[in-house]
Scaffold this motif. Structure first.
Motif, PDB file in Angstrom:
ATOM      1  N   GLY A  33       4.343  13.239 -10.476  1.00 54.84           N
ATOM      2  CA  GLY A  33       3.790  12.968 -11.794  1.00 54.84           C
ATOM      3  C   GLY A  33       4.621  11.951 -12.539  1.00 54.84           C
ATOM      4  O   GLY A  33       5.804  11.750 -12.246  1.00 54.84           O
ATOM      5  N   ILE A  34       4.012  11.288 -13.520  1.00 57.13           N
ATOM      6  CA  ILE A  34       4.735  10.366 -14.380  1.00 57.13           C
ATOM      7  C   ILE A  34       4.087  10.345 -15.753  1.00 57.13           C
ATOM      8  O   ILE A  34       2.870  10.222 -15.880  1.00 57.13           O
ATOM      9  CB  ILE A  34       4.784   8.933 -13.784  1.00 57.13           C
ATOM     10  N   TRP A  38       2.138   4.471  -8.461  1.00 54.33           N
ATOM     11  CA  TRP A  38       1.047   4.698  -7.504  1.00 54.33           C
ATOM     12  C   TRP A  38       1.303   3.954  -6.194  1.00 54.33           C
ATOM     13  O   TRP A  38       1.062   4.465  -5.099  1.00 54.33           O
ATOM     14  CB  TRP A  38      -0.266   4.252  -8.144  1.00 54.33           C
ATOM     15  N   ASN A  39       1.841   2.737  -6.305  1.00 56.01           N
ATOM     16  CA  ASN A  39       2.073   1.920  -5.121  1.00 56.01           C
ATOM     17  C   ASN A  39       3.305   2.341  -4.323  1.00 56.01           C
ATOM     18  O   ASN A  39       3.324   2.192  -3.099  1.00 56.01           O
ATOM     19  CB  ASN A  39       2.223   0.444  -5.516  1.00 56.01           C
ATOM     20  N   GLU A  40       4.327   2.861  -4.995  1.00 57.14           N
ATOM     21  CA  GLU A  40       5.614   3.047  -4.330  1.00 57.14           C
ATOM     22  C   GLU A  40       6.023   4.500  -4.104  1.00 57.14           C
ATOM     23  O   GLU A  40       6.863   4.753  -3.236  1.00 57.14           O
ATOM     24  CB  GLU A  40       6.719   2.337  -5.130  1.00 57.14           C
ATOM     25  N   HIS A  56       4.201   0.417 -14.989  1.00 52.11           N
ATOM     26  CA  HIS A  56       4.955   1.524 -14.408  1.00 52.11           C
ATOM     27  C   HIS A  56       4.018   2.505 -13.693  1.00 52.11           C
ATOM     28  O   HIS A  56       4.354   3.039 -12.632  1.00 52.11           O
ATOM     29  CB  HIS A  56       5.762   2.241 -15.487  1.00 52.11           C
ATOM     30  N   ALA A  57       2.847   2.758 -14.285  1.00 55.14           N
ATOM     31  CA  ALA A  57       1.886   3.646 -13.637  1.00 55.14           C
ATOM     32  C   ALA A  57       1.442   3.071 -12.296  1.00 55.14           C
ATOM     33  O   ALA A  57       1.385   3.786 -11.279  1.00 55.14           O
ATOM     34  CB  ALA A  57       0.669   3.869 -14.546  1.00 55.14           C
ATOM     35  N   VAL A  80      -0.518  10.791  -7.002  1.00 54.99           N
ATOM     36  CA  VAL A  80       0.303  10.476  -8.165  1.00 54.99           C
ATOM     37  C   VAL A  80      -0.536  10.756  -9.408  1.00 54.99           C
ATOM     38  O   VAL A  80      -1.640  10.217  -9.551  1.00 54.99           O
ATOM     39  CB  VAL A  80       0.763   9.008  -8.154  1.00 54.99           C
ATOM     40  N   VAL A  81      -0.021  11.596 -10.298  1.00 55.34           N
ATOM     41  CA  VAL A  81      -0.731  11.990 -11.509  1.00 55.34           C
ATOM     42  C   VAL A  81      -0.048  11.319 -12.697  1.00 55.34           C
ATOM     43  O   VAL A  81       1.144  11.519 -12.934  1.00 55.34           O
ATOM     44  CB  VAL A  81      -0.728  13.522 -11.679  1.00 55.34           C
TER      45      VAL A  81
END
Length: 477
Positions: free
Chosen positions: A409-410, A422-424, A417-418, A430-431
Protein backbone atom coordinates in the motif's frame (compact mmCIF):
# COMPACT_ATOMS: atom_id res chain seq x y z
CA UNK A 1 -26.30 -21.50 18.14
CA UNK A 2 -24.07 -24.15 16.65
CA UNK A 3 -25.48 -27.60 16.09
CA UNK A 4 -24.21 -30.34 18.43
CA UNK A 5 -22.53 -32.17 15.56
CA UNK A 6 -21.90 -31.61 11.86
CA UNK A 7 -21.51 -34.23 9.13
CA UNK A 8 -18.92 -34.17 6.39
CA UNK A 9 -20.07 -34.32 2.76
CA UNK A 10 -19.31 -37.16 0.36
CA UNK A 11 -20.60 -36.93 -3.22
CA UNK A 12 -23.15 -34.25 -2.23
CA UNK A 13 -24.49 -36.23 0.75
CA UNK A 14 -24.00 -35.69 4.51
CA UNK A 15 -22.10 -38.49 6.24
CA UNK A 16 -21.64 -39.41 9.89
CA UNK A 17 -18.65 -41.13 11.41
CA UNK A 18 -17.54 -42.86 14.59
CA UNK A 19 -14.52 -40.58 14.61
CA UNK A 20 -15.32 -37.02 15.67
CA UNK A 21 -13.27 -33.84 15.82
CA UNK A 22 -13.76 -31.29 18.58
CA UNK A 23 -14.09 -27.69 17.39
CA UNK A 24 -13.19 -25.17 20.08
CA UNK A 25 -14.66 -21.79 20.91
CA UNK A 26 -11.42 -19.88 20.34
CA UNK A 27 -12.13 -17.36 23.11
CA UNK A 28 -13.31 -19.65 25.90
CA UNK A 29 -11.24 -22.66 24.86
CA UNK A 30 -14.26 -24.91 25.41
CA UNK A 31 -15.61 -27.44 22.94
CA UNK A 32 -18.27 -25.66 20.88
CA UNK A 33 -19.29 -28.51 18.57
CA UNK A 34 -17.99 -31.68 16.95
CA UNK A 35 -17.64 -32.70 13.33
CA UNK A 36 -17.55 -36.10 11.67
CA UNK A 37 -14.15 -37.19 10.31
CA UNK A 38 -13.91 -39.32 7.15
CA UNK A 39 -11.58 -42.29 6.80
CA UNK A 40 -9.26 -43.18 3.92
CA UNK A 41 -12.01 -45.12 2.16
CA UNK A 42 -14.19 -42.01 2.14
CA UNK A 43 -11.39 -40.00 0.56
CA UNK A 44 -11.08 -42.54 -2.25
CA UNK A 45 -14.85 -42.58 -2.74
CA UNK A 46 -14.85 -38.78 -2.99
CA UNK A 47 -12.19 -38.85 -5.70
CA UNK A 48 -14.00 -41.57 -7.66
CA UNK A 49 -17.25 -39.60 -7.39
CA UNK A 50 -15.55 -36.42 -8.60
CA UNK A 51 -14.11 -38.24 -11.60
CA UNK A 52 -17.51 -39.69 -12.48
CA UNK A 53 -19.05 -36.24 -12.13
CA UNK A 54 -16.65 -34.76 -14.67
CA UNK A 55 -18.90 -35.28 -17.68
CA UNK A 56 -22.20 -34.37 -15.96
CA UNK A 57 -20.62 -31.18 -14.60
CA UNK A 58 -19.21 -30.28 -18.01
CA UNK A 59 -22.67 -30.79 -19.50
CA UNK A 60 -24.38 -28.87 -16.67
CA UNK A 61 -25.53 -25.80 -18.55
CA UNK A 62 -24.22 -22.32 -17.70
CA UNK A 63 -27.70 -21.16 -16.73
CA UNK A 64 -28.01 -24.14 -14.37
CA UNK A 65 -24.65 -23.32 -12.76
CA UNK A 66 -25.83 -19.72 -12.38
CA UNK A 67 -29.05 -20.90 -10.71
CA UNK A 68 -27.09 -23.01 -8.22
CA UNK A 69 -24.83 -20.10 -7.33
CA UNK A 70 -27.74 -17.69 -7.00
CA UNK A 71 -29.54 -20.16 -4.74
CA UNK A 72 -26.47 -20.35 -2.53
CA UNK A 73 -26.15 -16.58 -2.30
CA UNK A 74 -29.80 -16.28 -1.28
CA UNK A 75 -29.56 -19.04 1.33
CA UNK A 76 -26.41 -17.54 2.81
CA UNK A 77 -28.26 -14.25 3.14
CA UNK A 78 -31.14 -16.10 4.86
CA UNK A 79 -28.63 -17.64 7.29
CA UNK A 80 -26.50 -14.53 7.72
CA UNK A 81 -26.71 -14.36 11.53
CA UNK A 82 -26.08 -18.09 11.94
CA UNK A 83 -23.01 -17.94 9.70
CA UNK A 84 -21.61 -14.89 11.51
CA UNK A 85 -22.09 -16.51 14.92
CA UNK A 86 -20.46 -19.74 13.77
CA UNK A 87 -17.49 -17.80 12.41
CA UNK A 88 -17.17 -15.76 15.59
CA UNK A 89 -17.07 -18.94 17.68
CA UNK A 90 -14.88 -21.23 15.61
CA UNK A 91 -12.37 -18.58 14.46
CA UNK A 92 -12.54 -16.15 17.39
CA UNK A 93 -13.21 -13.40 14.86
CA UNK A 94 -14.92 -10.29 16.30
CA UNK A 95 -18.60 -10.33 15.42
CA UNK A 96 -18.32 -7.18 13.26
CA UNK A 97 -15.60 -8.80 11.16
CA UNK A 98 -17.59 -12.04 11.06
CA UNK A 99 -20.64 -10.24 9.69
CA UNK A 100 -18.42 -8.58 7.09
CA UNK A 101 -17.06 -11.92 5.96
CA UNK A 102 -20.58 -13.30 5.51
CA UNK A 103 -21.32 -10.33 3.27
CA UNK A 104 -18.25 -11.14 1.18
CA UNK A 105 -19.28 -14.81 1.02
CA UNK A 106 -22.60 -13.76 -0.49
CA UNK A 107 -20.94 -11.34 -2.90
CA UNK A 108 -18.41 -13.93 -4.06
CA UNK A 109 -21.18 -16.36 -4.99
CA UNK A 110 -23.08 -13.55 -6.72
CA UNK A 111 -20.00 -12.64 -8.76
CA UNK A 112 -19.52 -16.31 -9.67
CA UNK A 113 -23.16 -16.55 -10.75
CA UNK A 114 -22.59 -13.66 -13.16
CA UNK A 115 -19.32 -15.11 -14.47
CA UNK A 116 -20.81 -18.57 -15.00
CA UNK A 117 -22.59 -17.38 -18.13
CA UNK A 118 -19.61 -15.35 -19.39
CA UNK A 119 -17.00 -18.04 -20.01
CA UNK A 120 -16.72 -17.01 -23.64
CA UNK A 121 -14.18 -17.81 -26.33
CA UNK A 122 -13.04 -15.73 -29.26
CA UNK A 123 -12.80 -15.69 -33.04
CA UNK A 124 -9.27 -15.64 -34.46
CA UNK A 125 -8.20 -14.18 -37.78
CA UNK A 126 -5.92 -16.83 -39.30
CA UNK A 127 -5.70 -15.27 -42.76
CA UNK A 128 -2.17 -13.98 -42.20
CA UNK A 129 -0.97 -14.88 -45.70
CA UNK A 130 -2.51 -15.81 -49.06
CA UNK A 131 -1.94 -19.52 -48.37
CA UNK A 132 -4.27 -19.19 -45.34
CA UNK A 133 -7.24 -17.75 -47.19
CA UNK A 134 -10.49 -19.30 -45.95
CA UNK A 135 -9.17 -20.36 -42.53
CA UNK A 136 -10.76 -19.17 -39.30
CA UNK A 137 -10.07 -20.04 -35.70
CA UNK A 138 -12.44 -20.28 -32.77
CA UNK A 139 -11.77 -20.93 -29.07
CA UNK A 140 -13.90 -22.05 -26.18
CA UNK A 141 -13.07 -22.64 -22.52
CA UNK A 142 -13.78 -26.15 -21.22
CA UNK A 143 -13.65 -27.41 -17.61
CA UNK A 144 -10.38 -29.15 -16.76
CA UNK A 145 -12.13 -31.80 -14.63
CA UNK A 146 -11.89 -32.73 -10.93
CA UNK A 147 -10.08 -30.22 -8.72
CA UNK A 148 -8.92 -30.29 -5.09
CA UNK A 149 -8.90 -27.45 -2.57
CA UNK A 150 -7.19 -26.91 0.79
CA UNK A 151 -8.19 -23.80 2.76
CA UNK A 152 -6.90 -22.10 5.94
CA UNK A 153 -8.48 -21.03 9.22
CA UNK A 154 -8.44 -17.24 8.95
CA UNK A 155 -11.29 -16.74 6.42
CA UNK A 156 -13.25 -19.99 6.80
CA UNK A 157 -16.12 -18.72 4.65
CA UNK A 158 -14.75 -16.44 1.98
CA UNK A 159 -11.55 -18.31 1.18
CA UNK A 160 -13.66 -21.43 0.74
CA UNK A 161 -16.01 -19.41 -1.46
CA UNK A 162 -13.11 -18.28 -3.64
CA UNK A 163 -12.45 -21.89 -4.58
CA UNK A 164 -15.91 -23.46 -4.50
CA UNK A 165 -17.87 -20.77 -6.38
CA UNK A 166 -15.48 -20.55 -9.36
CA UNK A 167 -15.38 -24.36 -9.57
CA UNK A 168 -19.16 -24.49 -9.92
CA UNK A 169 -19.12 -21.63 -12.42
CA UNK A 170 -16.43 -23.39 -14.46
CA UNK A 171 -18.15 -26.79 -14.32
CA UNK A 172 -15.50 -28.62 -12.27
CA UNK A 173 -16.33 -31.19 -9.57
CA UNK A 174 -14.27 -30.63 -6.44
CA UNK A 175 -13.07 -32.14 -3.18
CA UNK A 176 -12.42 -29.60 -0.41
CA UNK A 177 -10.43 -29.93 2.81
CA UNK A 178 -11.19 -26.99 5.11
CA UNK A 179 -8.97 -26.19 8.07
CA UNK A 180 -9.58 -28.63 10.90
CA UNK A 181 -9.46 -25.61 13.25
CA UNK A 182 -12.40 -23.89 11.51
CA UNK A 183 -14.47 -26.42 9.52
CA UNK A 184 -17.99 -25.25 10.37
CA UNK A 185 -18.33 -22.52 7.77
CA UNK A 186 -17.39 -24.91 4.99
CA UNK A 187 -19.84 -27.51 6.27
CA UNK A 188 -22.68 -24.99 6.32
CA UNK A 189 -21.77 -24.16 2.72
CA UNK A 190 -22.04 -27.91 2.12
CA UNK A 191 -25.51 -27.94 3.64
CA UNK A 192 -26.61 -25.29 1.16
CA UNK A 193 -24.93 -26.96 -1.83
CA UNK A 194 -26.74 -30.19 -0.93
CA UNK A 195 -30.05 -28.34 -1.49
CA UNK A 196 -29.22 -27.76 -5.16
CA UNK A 197 -29.45 -29.78 -8.37
CA UNK A 198 -25.70 -30.19 -8.78
CA UNK A 199 -24.86 -33.54 -10.42
CA UNK A 200 -24.05 -36.39 -8.06
CA UNK A 201 -20.41 -36.29 -7.01
CA UNK A 202 -20.02 -32.61 -7.89
CA UNK A 203 -18.70 -31.85 -4.40
CA UNK A 204 -17.24 -33.45 -1.32
CA UNK A 205 -16.17 -31.59 1.82
CA UNK A 206 -13.85 -33.71 3.93
CA UNK A 207 -12.83 -32.64 7.44
CA UNK A 208 -9.37 -34.18 7.31
CA UNK A 209 -6.20 -33.25 9.11
CA UNK A 210 -3.16 -32.43 7.03
CA UNK A 211 -1.49 -35.83 7.13
CA UNK A 212 -4.60 -37.58 5.78
CA UNK A 213 -5.07 -35.09 2.94
CA UNK A 214 -2.18 -36.42 0.81
CA UNK A 215 -4.46 -37.77 -1.95
CA UNK A 216 -5.84 -34.28 -2.53
CA UNK A 217 -2.27 -33.21 -3.31
CA UNK A 218 -0.76 -36.23 -5.01
CA UNK A 219 -3.56 -38.07 -6.80
CA UNK A 220 -3.22 -37.63 -10.57
CA UNK A 221 -6.97 -37.84 -11.06
CA UNK A 222 -7.16 -34.24 -9.87
CA UNK A 223 -6.32 -31.74 -12.59
CA UNK A 224 -5.70 -28.77 -10.30
CA UNK A 225 -4.72 -28.17 -6.67
CA UNK A 226 -5.56 -24.79 -5.17
CA UNK A 227 -4.00 -24.20 -1.75
CA UNK A 228 -4.18 -21.22 0.57
CA UNK A 229 -2.00 -21.33 3.66
CA UNK A 230 1.61 -21.24 4.79
CA UNK A 231 4.96 -22.01 3.20
CA UNK A 232 4.20 -25.73 3.20
CA UNK A 233 2.49 -24.88 -0.08
CA UNK A 234 5.83 -25.16 -1.90
CA UNK A 235 6.21 -28.72 -0.64
CA UNK A 236 2.69 -29.49 -1.83
CA UNK A 237 3.55 -28.10 -5.26
CA UNK A 238 6.59 -30.39 -5.46
CA UNK A 239 4.38 -33.38 -4.66
CA UNK A 240 1.50 -32.41 -6.95
CA UNK A 241 2.81 -34.06 -10.10
CA UNK A 242 1.49 -32.87 -13.46
CA UNK A 243 -1.60 -31.03 -12.20
CA UNK A 244 -1.93 -27.27 -12.19
CA UNK A 245 -1.14 -25.66 -8.85
CA UNK A 246 -2.34 -22.31 -7.48
CA UNK A 247 -0.73 -21.13 -4.24
CA UNK A 248 -1.63 -18.19 -1.98
CA UNK A 249 0.95 -18.26 0.79
CA UNK A 250 0.74 -14.99 2.68
CA UNK A 251 3.06 -12.04 3.14
CA UNK A 252 4.42 -9.34 5.43
CA UNK A 253 2.69 -6.44 3.73
CA UNK A 254 4.24 -2.99 3.79
CA UNK A 255 2.51 0.38 3.54
CA UNK A 256 4.32 3.60 2.59
CA UNK A 257 3.14 6.91 4.06
CA UNK A 258 4.49 9.72 1.90
CA UNK A 259 5.69 13.13 3.05
CA UNK A 260 2.59 14.94 1.80
CA UNK A 261 0.18 13.13 4.13
CA UNK A 262 0.60 15.43 7.15
CA UNK A 263 -2.84 17.00 6.76
CA UNK A 264 -4.50 13.61 6.24
CA UNK A 265 -3.07 11.64 9.13
CA UNK A 266 -6.44 11.04 10.77
CA UNK A 267 -7.57 9.05 7.75
CA UNK A 268 -4.19 7.35 7.34
CA UNK A 269 -4.13 6.28 10.99
CA UNK A 270 -7.70 4.99 10.82
CA UNK A 271 -6.85 2.80 7.84
CA UNK A 272 -3.50 1.62 9.24
CA UNK A 273 -5.14 0.59 12.51
CA UNK A 274 -7.71 -1.38 10.57
CA UNK A 275 -5.12 -2.96 8.30
CA UNK A 276 -2.80 -3.97 11.12
CA UNK A 277 -5.25 -5.21 13.73
CA UNK A 278 -8.55 -6.29 12.17
CA UNK A 279 -9.32 -9.90 13.05
CA UNK A 280 -6.29 -9.86 15.33
CA UNK A 281 -3.91 -9.34 12.42
CA UNK A 282 -4.56 -12.83 11.09
CA UNK A 283 -4.74 -11.79 7.46
CA UNK A 284 -2.32 -12.51 4.62
CA UNK A 285 -2.47 -8.84 3.62
CA UNK A 286 -2.55 -7.36 7.12
CA UNK A 287 -0.32 -4.29 7.53
CA UNK A 288 2.91 -5.49 9.13
CA UNK A 289 5.47 -2.88 8.01
CA UNK A 290 4.63 0.85 8.12
CA UNK A 291 7.24 2.87 6.23
CA UNK A 292 6.74 6.58 6.88
CA UNK A 293 8.55 9.66 5.57
CA UNK A 294 10.79 11.35 8.11
CA UNK A 295 8.82 14.62 7.89
CA UNK A 296 5.61 13.06 9.22
CA UNK A 297 7.05 10.06 11.09
CA UNK A 298 6.82 11.42 14.65
CA UNK A 299 3.31 12.79 14.23
CA UNK A 300 2.13 9.54 12.66
CA UNK A 301 3.75 7.48 15.41
CA UNK A 302 2.10 9.52 18.15
CA UNK A 303 -1.35 9.12 16.62
CA UNK A 304 -0.89 5.43 15.87
CA UNK A 305 0.15 4.66 19.44
CA UNK A 306 -2.79 6.61 20.86
CA UNK A 307 -5.26 4.89 18.54
CA UNK A 308 -3.82 1.42 19.21
CA UNK A 309 -4.11 1.88 22.96
CA UNK A 310 -7.82 2.66 22.56
CA UNK A 311 -8.62 -0.61 20.82
CA UNK A 312 -10.94 -2.87 22.82
CA UNK A 313 -9.74 -6.44 23.17
CA UNK A 314 -11.65 -9.38 24.56
CA UNK A 315 -14.70 -11.50 23.84
CA UNK A 316 -15.28 -11.49 20.06
CA UNK A 317 -19.03 -11.94 20.60
CA UNK A 318 -19.28 -8.38 21.97
CA UNK A 319 -19.93 -5.73 19.35
CA UNK A 320 -17.40 -3.33 20.81
CA UNK A 321 -14.52 -5.81 20.57
CA UNK A 322 -11.94 -5.00 17.90
CA UNK A 323 -9.13 -7.42 18.83
CA UNK A 324 -10.14 -10.97 19.62
CA UNK A 325 -8.09 -14.08 20.30
CA UNK A 326 -5.55 -15.54 17.94
CA UNK A 327 -6.44 -18.95 16.55
CA UNK A 328 -4.66 -20.82 19.36
CA UNK A 329 -2.13 -20.30 22.13
CA UNK A 330 0.74 -21.68 20.06
CA UNK A 331 0.23 -18.94 17.46
CA UNK A 332 0.13 -16.22 20.10
CA UNK A 333 3.18 -17.65 21.87
CA UNK A 334 5.12 -17.72 18.59
CA UNK A 335 4.50 -14.05 17.81
CA UNK A 336 5.04 -13.01 21.42
CA UNK A 337 8.43 -14.71 21.19
CA UNK A 338 9.30 -12.79 18.02
CA UNK A 339 8.41 -9.52 19.78
CA UNK A 340 10.73 -10.46 22.64
CA UNK A 341 13.54 -11.28 20.21
CA UNK A 342 13.10 -7.96 18.43
CA UNK A 343 13.28 -6.07 21.73
CA UNK A 344 16.46 -7.86 22.76
CA UNK A 345 17.97 -6.97 19.37
CA UNK A 346 17.28 -3.26 19.92
CA UNK A 347 13.69 -2.82 18.80
CA UNK A 348 11.62 -0.37 20.81
CA UNK A 349 8.17 -1.36 22.06
CA UNK A 350 5.74 1.51 21.55
CA UNK A 351 2.65 -0.17 23.00
CA UNK A 352 1.20 -3.60 23.66
CA UNK A 353 3.41 -6.66 23.74
CA UNK A 354 1.68 -8.57 26.55
CA UNK A 355 0.05 -11.97 26.16
CA UNK A 356 -2.45 -14.01 28.14
CA UNK A 357 -3.21 -17.39 26.58
CA UNK A 358 -4.14 -16.80 22.95
CA UNK A 359 -4.92 -13.11 23.59
CA UNK A 360 -2.02 -10.95 22.41
CA UNK A 361 -2.24 -7.20 22.81
CA UNK A 362 -2.22 -5.00 19.72
CA UNK A 363 1.47 -4.22 19.45
CA UNK A 364 3.50 -1.49 17.75
CA UNK A 365 7.30 -1.39 17.59
CA UNK A 366 9.98 0.72 15.94
CA UNK A 367 13.72 0.34 15.29
CA UNK A 368 13.25 -3.39 14.70
CA UNK A 369 16.41 -4.81 13.10
CA UNK A 370 16.04 -5.75 9.46
CA UNK A 371 17.01 -9.37 10.12
CA UNK A 372 14.55 -9.90 13.00
CA UNK A 373 11.88 -12.51 12.43
CA UNK A 374 9.22 -9.94 13.28
CA UNK A 375 10.42 -8.02 10.23
CA UNK A 376 11.41 -10.74 7.78
CA UNK A 377 8.67 -13.33 8.30
CA UNK A 378 4.87 -13.20 8.32
CA UNK A 379 3.70 -12.09 11.78
CA UNK A 380 0.08 -13.13 11.21
CA UNK A 381 -1.09 -11.50 14.40
CA UNK A 382 -1.85 -8.09 15.97
CA UNK A 383 1.57 -6.61 15.33
CA UNK A 384 3.07 -3.83 13.20
CA UNK A 385 6.41 -2.08 13.08
CA UNK A 386 7.32 1.45 12.04
CA UNK A 387 10.32 2.50 9.97
CA UNK A 388 11.25 5.92 8.58
CA UNK A 389 12.51 6.86 5.12
CA UNK A 390 13.96 10.05 3.66
CA UNK A 391 13.52 9.66 -0.09
CA UNK A 392 11.01 7.72 -2.14
CA UNK A 393 13.53 5.44 -3.78
CA UNK A 394 14.59 4.32 -0.31
CA UNK A 395 10.97 3.51 0.57
CA UNK A 396 10.55 1.41 -2.59
CA UNK A 397 13.72 -0.50 -1.76
CA UNK A 398 12.56 -1.12 1.82
CA UNK A 399 9.25 -2.56 0.67
CA UNK A 400 11.00 -4.81 -1.84
CA UNK A 401 13.54 -5.99 0.73
CA UNK A 402 11.30 -8.94 1.57
CA UNK A 403 10.98 -12.54 0.55
CA UNK A 404 7.23 -11.95 0.17
CA UNK A 405 5.22 -9.99 -2.36
CA UNK A 406 1.46 -10.29 -1.98
CA UNK A 407 0.12 -6.72 -1.78
CA UNK A 408 1.57 -3.35 -0.81
CA UNK A 409 0.00 0.00 0.00
CA UNK A 410 0.96 3.64 -0.40
CA UNK A 411 -0.61 6.86 0.87
CA UNK A 412 0.42 9.70 -1.42
CA UNK A 413 -1.02 12.65 -3.36
CA UNK A 414 1.74 12.46 -5.97
CA UNK A 415 0.75 10.71 -9.16
CA UNK A 416 4.37 10.09 -10.10
CA UNK A 417 4.95 8.29 -6.77
CA UNK A 418 1.78 6.22 -7.22
CA UNK A 419 2.85 5.19 -10.73
CA UNK A 420 6.40 4.45 -9.63
CA UNK A 421 5.09 2.28 -6.82
CA UNK A 422 2.88 0.39 -9.27
CA UNK A 423 5.80 -0.08 -11.66
CA UNK A 424 8.52 -0.97 -9.16
CA UNK A 425 6.99 -2.63 -6.09
CA UNK A 426 7.47 -6.39 -6.22
CA UNK A 427 3.95 -7.43 -5.28
CA UNK A 428 0.87 -8.92 -6.87
CA UNK A 429 -1.11 -5.76 -6.13
CA UNK A 430 -0.47 -2.14 -5.17
CA UNK A 431 -3.20 -0.20 -3.35
CA UNK A 432 -2.97 3.60 -3.55
CA UNK A 433 -4.38 5.73 -0.71
CA UNK A 434 -5.53 2.74 1.27
CA UNK A 435 -3.97 -0.19 3.08
CA UNK A 436 -2.76 -3.36 1.33
CA UNK A 437 -5.45 -5.19 3.30
CA UNK A 438 -8.05 -3.93 0.80
CA UNK A 439 -9.62 -6.63 -1.35
CA UNK A 440 -12.70 -6.79 -3.56
CA UNK A 441 -13.71 -10.29 -4.55
CA UNK A 442 -13.68 -9.80 -8.32
CA UNK A 443 -10.14 -8.44 -8.52
CA UNK A 444 -7.09 -10.60 -9.30
CA UNK A 445 -5.49 -11.59 -6.01
CA UNK A 446 -2.19 -13.34 -5.52
CA UNK A 447 1.50 -12.69 -5.13
CA UNK A 448 5.08 -13.21 -6.20
CA UNK A 449 8.19 -14.57 -4.50
CA UNK A 450 7.26 -16.60 -1.39
CA UNK A 451 3.70 -15.25 -1.52
CA UNK A 452 2.77 -17.87 -4.09
CA UNK A 453 1.81 -18.23 -7.73
CA UNK A 454 -1.37 -17.83 -9.74
CA UNK A 455 -4.31 -15.57 -9.03
CA UNK A 456 -7.66 -15.89 -7.33
CA UNK A 457 -10.62 -13.57 -7.82
CA UNK A 458 -13.56 -15.32 -9.42
CA UNK A 459 -12.89 -14.75 -13.13
CA UNK A 460 -9.18 -15.46 -12.73
CA UNK A 461 -9.85 -18.67 -10.80
CA UNK A 462 -12.26 -19.79 -13.54
CA UNK A 463 -9.47 -19.31 -16.08
CA UNK A 464 -7.26 -21.70 -14.09
CA UNK A 465 -10.09 -24.23 -13.90
CA UNK A 466 -10.69 -24.23 -17.64
CA UNK A 467 -8.60 -25.06 -20.70
CA UNK A 468 -8.67 -23.27 -24.03
CA UNK A 469 -9.84 -25.55 -26.82
CA UNK A 470 -9.22 -24.42 -30.39
CA UNK A 471 -11.20 -25.22 -33.51
CA UNK A 472 -9.83 -24.34 -36.95
CA UNK A 473 -12.31 -24.24 -39.85
CA UNK A 474 -11.55 -23.94 -43.54
CA UNK A 475 -14.18 -22.47 -45.78
CA UNK A 476 -14.55 -24.49 -48.97
CA UNK A 477 -16.07 -23.09 -52.14
Amino acid sequence: MLEKTYPYYLANQPQTSKTMLDVLDKYSGKVATRVAVPDAKAVEKAIVAAVKAGTPMREFKPWARRDVLQHCAKRFADRRDELAEALCIEAGKPIKDSAGEVTRLIETFQIAAEESVRTNGETLNLELASRLDGYRGFTQRVPIGPVSFITPFNFPLNLVAHKVAPAIAAGCPFVLKPSEKTPIGALIIGQVLAETDLPKGAFSILTLDGKHANPLVEDERFKLLSFTGGQIGWDLKARAGRKKVVLELGGNAACIVDADQGAKLDYVVERLIFGAFYQSGQSCIGVQRIIAHNDIYDALKKRLVAATKKLIAGDPKKKETFVGPMIDEAAAERLHGWIGEARKAGGKLLCGGNRKGNMLEATLMENVPNDARANRLEAFGPFALLTRFRNFGEAIAMVNDSDYGLQAGIFTDRLDHAMRAWNELEAGGVVVNDVPSFRVDNMPYGGVKLSGLGREGVRYAIEDMTDIRLMVMRERG
